[in-house]
Design a protein around this motif. Structure first.
Motif, PDB file in Angstrom:
ATOM      1  N   GLU A  15       0.813  -1.214   0.000  1.00  0.00           N
ATOM      2  CA  GLU A  15       0.000   0.000   0.000  1.00  0.00           C
ATOM      3  C   GLU A  15       0.850   1.268   0.000  1.00  0.00           C
ATOM      4  O   GLU A  15       0.311   2.371   0.049  1.00  0.00           O
ATOM      5  N   LEU A  16       2.165   1.131  -0.071  1.00  0.00           N
ATOM      6  CA  LEU A  16       3.049   2.284  -0.128  1.00  0.00           C
ATOM      7  C   LEU A  16       2.780   3.037  -1.434  1.00  0.00           C
ATOM      8  O   LEU A  16       2.896   2.466  -2.525  1.00  0.00           O
ATOM      9  N   PRO A  67      -3.475   7.993  -7.188  1.00  0.00           N
ATOM     10  CA  PRO A  67      -2.487   7.275  -6.369  1.00  0.00           C
ATOM     11  C   PRO A  67      -1.466   6.537  -7.249  1.00  0.00           C
ATOM     12  O   PRO A  67      -1.827   5.879  -8.219  1.00  0.00           O
ATOM     13  N   ILE A  68      -0.203   6.698  -6.919  1.00  0.00           N
ATOM     14  CA  ILE A  68       0.891   6.020  -7.604  1.00  0.00           C
ATOM     15  C   ILE A  68       1.372   4.927  -6.647  1.00  0.00           C
ATOM     16  O   ILE A  68       1.941   5.223  -5.596  1.00  0.00           O
ATOM     17  N   MET A  69       1.148   3.660  -7.019  1.00  0.00           N
ATOM     18  CA  MET A  69       1.411   2.519  -6.137  1.00  0.00           C
ATOM     19  C   MET A  69       2.879   2.072  -6.251  1.00  0.00           C
ATOM     20  O   MET A  69       3.204   1.143  -6.976  1.00  0.00           O
ATOM     21  N   VAL A  70       3.730   2.731  -5.533  1.00  0.00           N
ATOM     22  CA  VAL A  70       5.160   2.428  -5.562  1.00  0.00           C
ATOM     23  C   VAL A  70       5.438   1.056  -4.947  1.00  0.00           C
ATOM     24  O   VAL A  70       6.287   0.302  -5.432  1.00  0.00           O
ATOM     25  N   GLY A  71       4.729   0.716  -3.898  1.00  0.00           N
ATOM     26  CA  GLY A  71       4.937  -0.565  -3.218  1.00  0.00           C
ATOM     27  C   GLY A  71       4.695  -1.757  -4.124  1.00  0.00           C
ATOM     28  O   GLY A  71       5.474  -2.719  -4.138  1.00  0.00           O
ATOM     29  N   LEU A  72       3.623  -1.712  -4.901  1.00  0.00           N
ATOM     30  CA  LEU A  72       3.332  -2.806  -5.832  1.00  0.00           C
ATOM     31  C   LEU A  72       4.403  -2.910  -6.913  1.00  0.00           C
ATOM     32  O   LEU A  72       4.781  -4.016  -7.323  1.00  0.00           O
ATOM     33  N   PHE A  73       4.896  -1.761  -7.370  1.00  0.00           N
ATOM     34  CA  PHE A  73       5.945  -1.761  -8.378  1.00  0.00           C
ATOM     35  C   PHE A  73       7.228  -2.383  -7.827  1.00  0.00           C
ATOM     36  O   PHE A  73       7.869  -3.197  -8.486  1.00  0.00           O
TER      37      PHE A  73
END
Length: 127
Positions: free
Chosen positions: A57-58, A66-72
């Motif tokens: 969820e970062l 929302p830019i999902m950096v955690g998933l990337f």
């Protein structure tokens, strides 16, 4: 049309196609294992190190999106683990193939004609 079907059968039955199908199935199962390893072990450890409850969820927001950096980052870790594993497997297979190539083939047993010719040659050398 019959020749097309015949050619397709020959293509589909070849060992390479069957090997490829098996590799795709095993790869799919392997992907599930790696995904679980990263999602359930690696990312929680990284989240604990950085004191983030759920690393997936970062994110940050840009213009309300929302830019999902955690998933990337999770996807990158997945890729790196899969790439490393494939690299190690290919290295092992290459090493095994080299060992097979290095073992010399047994020299063929000479025929009786060759033995006789060798004896004649040796006798002529002595004279």
């Amino acid at each position: 049309m019959k020749t097309f079907i015949k050619e397709f059968k020959e293509f589909a039955i070849k060992g390479n196609v069957v090997d490829l199908a098996v590799a795709v199935i095993i790869g799919g199962a392997f992907r599930a294992i790696i995904t679980s390893f990263v999602d359930d072990i690696i990312m929680p450890l990284i989240a604990a190190i950085f004191s983030i409850p759920d690393f997936s969820e970062l994110s940050f927001t840009a213009n309300g999106t929302p830019i999902m950096v955690g998933l990337f980052i999770q996807a990158i870790v997945n890729f790196l683990i899969v790439a490393l594993t494939i690299f190690v497997v290919v290295k092992l297979i290459t090493r095994m193939k080299k060992k097979e190539e290095e073992t010399p083939a047994a020299s063929p047993v000479p025929t009786t004609e060759e033995v006789l010719l060798t004896e004649i040659r040796d006798l002529l050398k002595e004279k």
